[in-house]
Design a protein around this motif. Structure first.
Motif, short mmCIF file in Angstrom:
data_model
loop_
_atom_site.label_atom_id
_atom_site.label_comp_id
_atom_site.label_asym_id
_atom_site.label_seq_id
_atom_site.Cartn_x
_atom_site.Cartn_y
_atom_site.Cartn_z
N CYS A 90 0.82 -1.21 0.00
CA CYS A 90 0.00 0.00 0.00
C CYS A 90 0.86 1.27 0.00
O CYS A 90 0.56 2.22 -0.72
CB CYS A 90 -0.92 0.00 1.22
N GLU A 127 -8.84 -2.53 5.21
CA GLU A 127 -9.47 -1.22 5.02
C GLU A 127 -8.67 -0.13 5.72
O GLU A 127 -8.42 0.94 5.15
CB GLU A 127 -10.90 -1.25 5.57
N LEU A 130 -5.31 0.57 3.91
CA LEU A 130 -5.54 1.35 2.69
C LEU A 130 -5.79 2.81 3.01
O LEU A 130 -5.24 3.72 2.36
CB LEU A 130 -6.73 0.77 1.91
N PRO A 137 -7.70 1.91 -3.60
CA PRO A 137 -8.07 0.48 -3.58
C PRO A 137 -8.24 -0.12 -4.98
O PRO A 137 -8.06 -1.32 -5.17
CB PRO A 137 -9.40 0.46 -2.81
N ILE A 168 -11.38 -2.92 -4.43
CA ILE A 168 -10.33 -3.93 -4.51
C ILE A 168 -10.72 -5.03 -5.50
O ILE A 168 -11.87 -5.47 -5.53
CB ILE A 168 -10.06 -4.54 -3.11
#
Length: 264
Positions: A90, A127, A130, A137, A168
């Protein structure tokens, strides 16, 4: 009232395994684990994604993933390693995006282990990661395997749909090597099927592999999924796959796994 045979070779292997397991616990904290990325290209040979691959630079030399990943899978260590991989992915994605380096539609594929995926907090943790990293995402693709879906399919679908709502994507890795149940395939919120390298390797020599590959490509297109072929190493393999409508390609023909800085 029994007889047991002692095998010195087996004892040595078990001892080495125990030592490696203990070393692996220190590897993450000491920065011995490294992430590499192998490029994924479209039919026009443009980079449209990459797959993150884990490497262990042990003080005694590199340990192969097929050796240390099963060791990590046997314990909760795979969960800690998986969290580190996702957090690193990320951060890099956010950095590349902010620097304007990513082409349209670029997605970074991250493998997730069955043990990690089944953690009750997996979706919430992802979550949060991110959000904290600022990663888009829609540029994040989770790779799951057929083996993860044998049990608790409904629970897996619930997790996938929750993450899918964030943007995602999901890829089904090594398709065709496991159970390949069409019953769950049409229920899963997938974006991509990955043709296993074992089918690609002998395309020109084995007619059965060629038929399997063609079938996967046709099925993927009918289900409106991207189809990516792994292990593409020759122009002949690429030509065969491209002519039959394969969307994306990954393999040494296009580039080996690279350290993140080199991939960038």
């Amino acid at each position: 009232n029994t007889v047991r045979f002692f095998d010195p070779a087996l004892a040595a292997a078990l001892t080495e395994r125990a030592v490696l397991r203990n070393d692996l616990r220190r590897a993450l904290a000491e920065g011995q684990l490294r992430l590499y990325c192998q490029p994924q290209l479209d039919a026009a040979r443009r980079v449209v994604g990459g797959e993150l691959l884990l490497r262990w630079q042990h003080p005694r030399g590199e340990v192969l993933p097929e050796v240390f990943i099963p060791l990590a899978e046997e314990s909760d260590l795979i969960v800690a390693i998986g969290r580190w991989v996702i957090a690193t992915a990320c951060r890099n994605l956010a950095h590349w995006d902010q620097a304007g380096l990513l082409p349209p539609g670029f997605a970074l594929a991250v493998n997730v282990s069955p043990r990690q995926f089944r953690q009750a907090t997996f979706a919430a943790d992802l979550e949060a990661t991110l959000r904290q990293s600022g990663c888009d995402p829609r540029r994040f693709l989770l790779e799951i395997t057929e083996g993860m879906l044998i049990h608790q399919v409904d629970e897996a679908i619930t997790i996938m749909r929750r993450l899918k709502a964030l943007g995602i994507g999901f890829a089904l890795d090594d398709f065709g090597t496991g159970y390949s149940s069409l019953a769950y395939l049409q229920r899963l919120p997938l974006d991509q099927l990955k043709i296993d390298r074992s089918f690609v390797r002998n395309l020109s020599e084995n007619p059965n592999d060629a038929v399997i590959v063609e079938t996967i490509i046709v099925m993927g297109r009918q289900l409106r999924l991207q189809v990516l072929a792994e292990g593409v190493e020759t122009e002949a393999q690429y030509a065969f796959l491209n002519a039959r409508g394969c969307n994306q390609f990954q393999g040494y023909l296009f580039g080996p796994p690279l350290p993140l800085a080199e991939f960038e």
